[in-house]
Scaffold this motif. Structure first.
Motif, PDB file in Angstrom:
ATOM      1  N   ARG A 252      -9.194   1.305   6.022  1.00 59.70           N
ATOM      2  CA  ARG A 252      -8.473   0.038   6.240  1.00 59.70           C
ATOM      3  C   ARG A 252      -7.470  -0.161   5.112  1.00 59.70           C
ATOM      4  NH1 ARG A 252     -11.338  -5.142   6.949  1.00 59.70           N
ATOM      5  NH2 ARG A 252     -12.900  -4.435   5.433  1.00 59.70           N
ATOM      6  N   VAL A 253      -6.284   0.368   5.321  1.00 64.41           N
ATOM      7  CA  VAL A 253      -5.215   0.324   4.323  1.00 64.41           C
ATOM      8  C   VAL A 253      -4.093  -0.566   4.843  1.00 64.41           C
ATOM      9  CG1 VAL A 253      -3.559   1.668   2.978  1.00 64.41           C
ATOM     10  CG2 VAL A 253      -5.806   2.646   3.529  1.00 64.41           C
ATOM     11  N   PHE A 254      -3.678  -1.524   4.021  1.00 60.59           N
ATOM     12  CA  PHE A 254      -2.600  -2.439   4.360  1.00 60.59           C
ATOM     13  C   PHE A 254      -1.472  -2.273   3.329  1.00 60.59           C
ATOM     14  CE2 PHE A 254      -6.537  -4.049   5.957  1.00 60.59           C
ATOM     15  CZ  PHE A 254      -6.243  -4.620   7.179  1.00 60.59           C
TER      16      PHE A 254
ATOM     17  N   VAL B 117       6.030   6.213  -4.572  1.00 63.11           N
ATOM     18  CA  VAL B 117       4.674   6.204  -5.119  1.00 63.11           C
ATOM     19  C   VAL B 117       3.742   5.406  -4.214  1.00 63.11           C
ATOM     20  CG1 VAL B 117       3.245   5.421  -7.049  1.00 63.11           C
ATOM     21  CG2 VAL B 117       5.361   6.652  -7.495  1.00 63.11           C
ATOM     22  N   GLY B 118       4.199   4.249  -3.724  1.00 62.31           N
ATOM     23  CA  GLY B 118       3.365   3.472  -2.825  1.00 62.31           C
ATOM     24  C   GLY B 118       3.024   4.233  -1.553  1.00 62.31           C
ATOM     25  N   LEU B 119       3.995   4.939  -0.987  1.00 64.69           N
ATOM     26  CA  LEU B 119       3.737   5.755   0.195  1.00 64.69           C
ATOM     27  C   LEU B 119       2.807   6.910  -0.143  1.00 64.69           C
ATOM     28  CD1 LEU B 119       7.341   5.735   1.693  1.00 64.69           C
ATOM     29  CD2 LEU B 119       5.322   4.602   2.654  1.00 64.69           C
ATOM     30  N   GLY B 120       2.954   7.454  -1.356  1.00 64.19           N
ATOM     31  CA  GLY B 120       2.023   8.483  -1.806  1.00 64.19           C
ATOM     32  C   GLY B 120       0.607   7.943  -1.929  1.00 64.19           C
ATOM     33  N   VAL B 121       0.471   6.696  -2.378  1.00 66.88           N
ATOM     34  CA  VAL B 121      -0.841   6.060  -2.466  1.00 66.88           C
ATOM     35  C   VAL B 121      -1.456   5.926  -1.075  1.00 66.88           C
ATOM     36  CG1 VAL B 121      -2.015   3.876  -2.958  1.00 66.88           C
ATOM     37  CG2 VAL B 121      -0.479   4.873  -4.654  1.00 66.88           C
ATOM     38  N   VAL B 122      -0.649   5.528  -0.096  1.00 69.19           N
ATOM     39  CA  VAL B 122      -1.157   5.412   1.276  1.00 69.19           C
ATOM     40  C   VAL B 122      -1.730   6.740   1.752  1.00 69.19           C
ATOM     41  CG1 VAL B 122      -0.498   5.033   3.686  1.00 69.19           C
ATOM     42  CG2 VAL B 122       0.353   3.503   1.913  1.00 69.19           C
ATOM     43  N   LEU B 123      -0.981   7.819   1.556  1.00 65.14           N
ATOM     44  CA  LEU B 123      -1.450   9.131   1.998  1.00 65.14           C
ATOM     45  C   LEU B 123      -2.698   9.562   1.242  1.00 65.14           C
ATOM     46  CD1 LEU B 123       1.940  11.009   2.481  1.00 65.14           C
ATOM     47  CD2 LEU B 123       0.374  10.207   4.258  1.00 65.14           C
TER      48      LEU B 123
ATOM     49  N   PHE C  65       2.088   6.378   8.588  1.00 64.51           N
ATOM     50  CA  PHE C  65       1.128   7.140   7.795  1.00 64.51           C
ATOM     51  C   PHE C  65      -0.303   6.628   7.966  1.00 64.51           C
ATOM     52  CE2 PHE C  65       4.334   8.598   4.267  1.00 64.51           C
ATOM     53  CZ  PHE C  65       4.963   9.401   5.197  1.00 64.51           C
ATOM     54  N   GLY C  66      -0.481   5.598   8.780  1.00 62.18           N
ATOM     55  CA  GLY C  66      -1.824   5.108   9.056  1.00 62.18           C
ATOM     56  C   GLY C  66      -2.176   3.778   8.434  1.00 62.18           C
ATOM     57  N   ALA C  67      -1.220   3.103   7.797  1.00 60.65           N
ATOM     58  CA  ALA C  67      -1.475   1.791   7.209  1.00 60.65           C
ATOM     59  C   ALA C  67      -1.091   0.695   8.196  1.00 60.65           C
ATOM     60  CB  ALA C  67      -0.685   1.628   5.912  1.00 60.65           C
ATOM     61  N   ALA C  68      -1.531  -0.514   7.895  1.00 64.50           N
ATOM     62  CA  ALA C  68      -1.135  -1.689   8.677  1.00 64.50           C
ATOM     63  C   ALA C  68      -0.218  -2.549   7.830  1.00 64.50           C
ATOM     64  CB  ALA C  68      -2.372  -2.487   9.094  1.00 64.50           C
ATOM     65  N   ALA C  69       0.781  -3.149   8.459  1.00 64.23           N
ATOM     66  CA  ALA C  69       1.726  -3.995   7.732  1.00 64.23           C
ATOM     67  C   ALA C  69       1.053  -5.300   7.326  1.00 64.23           C
ATOM     68  CB  ALA C  69       2.946  -4.270   8.591  1.00 64.23           C
ATOM     69  N   HIS C  70       1.353  -5.741   6.101  1.00 67.15           N
ATOM     70  CA  HIS C  70       0.837  -7.013   5.587  1.00 67.15           C
ATOM     71  C   HIS C  70       2.031  -7.807   5.073  1.00 67.15           C
ATOM     72  CE1 HIS C  70      -2.111  -9.754   3.838  1.00 67.15           C
ATOM     73  NE2 HIS C  70      -1.366  -9.780   2.749  1.00 67.15           N
ATOM     74  N   PRO C  71       2.215  -9.052   5.510  1.00 63.21           N
ATOM     75  CA  PRO C  71       3.398  -9.814   5.099  1.00 63.21           C
ATOM     76  C   PRO C  71       3.484  -9.975   3.578  1.00 63.21           C
ATOM     77  CG  PRO C  71       2.270 -10.888   6.920  1.00 63.21           C
ATOM     78  CD  PRO C  71       1.361  -9.798   6.446  1.00 63.21           C
ATOM     79  N   VAL C  72       4.679  -9.795   3.045  1.00 66.08           N
ATOM     80  CA  VAL C  72       4.895  -9.967   1.605  1.00 66.08           C
ATOM     81  C   VAL C  72       4.568 -11.411   1.211  1.00 66.08           C
ATOM     82  CG1 VAL C  72       6.610  -9.949  -0.246  1.00 66.08           C
ATOM     83  CG2 VAL C  72       6.656  -8.169   1.521  1.00 66.08           C
ATOM     84  N   GLY C  73       3.741 -11.555   0.195  1.00 65.55           N
ATOM     85  CA  GLY C  73       3.396 -12.879  -0.310  1.00 65.55           C
ATOM     86  C   GLY C  73       2.308 -13.601   0.455  1.00 65.55           C
TER      87      GLY C  73
END
Length: 339
Positions: free
Chosen positions: A196-198, A181-187, A213-221
């Motif tokens: 600007r999707v993280f 679902v999260g990957l679906g949200v990104v798309l 898919f075009g997002a940028a990684a954001h550290p957990v927490g």
């Protein structure tokens, strides 16, 4: 073809039984008999879903499985022979919510296929006529179930969030949880113009897919940045609490992930001293289907990356356990190869 019980001559089929304590067995059960206003559907694919973990742990009264794609086998039915996705909320069609098009929030009927009635971890299922969603011929069988949770739920969440945070001004969006679902949200975010999707997720493989898919990684927490929109897909209370801290004034937190445990919100100054919206979204209205099909067509190769395993019914107990360990993303139970 279904077999017949030699003692009763009633047709039989094979189905998975969820007994609880993480135990699944494959058994022979009577073929469902469609009631008035229903059709028999031969299941082609049922995608596994993390929300079924609770049934795996606690047991299920009905046959589980709710991301169902199959072919109508009901001679004389208007959709006989057609491939359909199975819309899981049974709905009345005439209450105020249904008349407004919000079929997933029916005010008169509270029943979900795969939860309150038999679902798709089996060979056949009886489906109410208004829960049959015909799917165009160019959509492959393996991707048919994605039109439900992975695309339908995700895209609905983003469309609802647009009421609070438009794409104008290039707002920063954080997606917490990079499951299907999260990957679906990104798309969906990218398709609807959010640039600007993280994404944060502890699983490096899923995070790498989100980045592709075009997002940028954001550290957990991490608390290093603030976001106008946060789409919470993990269901983790820690992620929900962090979202309250990280959402910008006049922003929105979209709660998509599920968690049956009580969630306590501390009404401290972080919570009190800004205006923000908290939005819960559930599934999707049937009227979104055509738009979701177009979303799938435009990103077919990307969605196909999520379907990383295909297997038969006998392998379900082992493959479900593997899925629960996070070793696959969107495995599908397959009964037949068609296209």
């Amino acid at each position: 073809m279904p077999t017949a019980d030699p003692t009763t001559q009633r047709p039989q089929m094979r189905a998975a039984a969820f007994h609880g304590e993480d135990r699944i067995s494959v058994e022979t059960v009577p073929l469902p008999e469609p009631g008035p206003g229903e059709a028999l559907v031969k299941i082609l694919r049922t995608a596994l879903c993390g929300s079924d973990f609770k049934l795996w742990h606690k047991g299920a009264e009905h046959i589980a499985g709710h991301e169902i794609f199959g072919r109508v086998e009901q001679p004389g039915h208007a959709l006989h022979g057609r491939r359909c996705a199975v819309y899981i909320p049974v709905h009345c069609g005439h209450c105020a919510a249904c008349r407004a098009g919000d079929t997933q929030m029916c005010l008169e009927v509270s029943s979900l296929i795969g939860w309150n009635r038999d679902g798709g971890y089996c060979e056949y299922v009886a489906v109410p006529n208004d829960c049959l969603l015909p799917v165009p011929d160019d959509i492959p069988d393996d991707l048919g179930p994605l039109l439900l949770d992975t695309i339908g739920t995700s895209a609905h969440a983003v469309r609802e969030a647009q009421r609070f945070v438009a794409r104008d001004g290039d707002p920063a969006v954080l997606v917490t949880g990079a499951g299907p679902v999260g990957l679906g949200v990104v798309l969906a975010l990218r398709a609807l113009g959010y640039g600007r999707v993280f994404v944060s997720d502890p699983n490096p493989e899923r995070l790498s897919i989100a980045v592709s898919f075009g997002a940028a990684a954001h550290p957990v927490g991490s608390r290093e940045a603030r976001f106008k929109m946060i789409v919470e897909c993990s269901g983790a209370h820690a992620a929900r609490n962090l979202a309250i801290e990280l959402v910008l004034p006049k922003g929105v937190i979209v709660l998509v992930g599920e968690n049956a445990a009580p969630w306590t919100i501390t009404e401290d100054k972080v919570f009190r001293r800004k205006d923000f919206a908290m939005l819960r979204t559930f599934y999707f209205p049937k009227g979104d289907l055509d738009a979701n099909v177009e979303l799938l067509r435009a990103n077919k190769e990307r969605y196909a990356r999520l379907v990383d395993e295909r297997f038969g019914l006998d392998a379900l107990p082992e493959r479900f356990a593997r899925f629960a360990e996070g070793k696959s993303i969107k495995p599908v139970l397959a009964f037949e190869e068609t296209r």
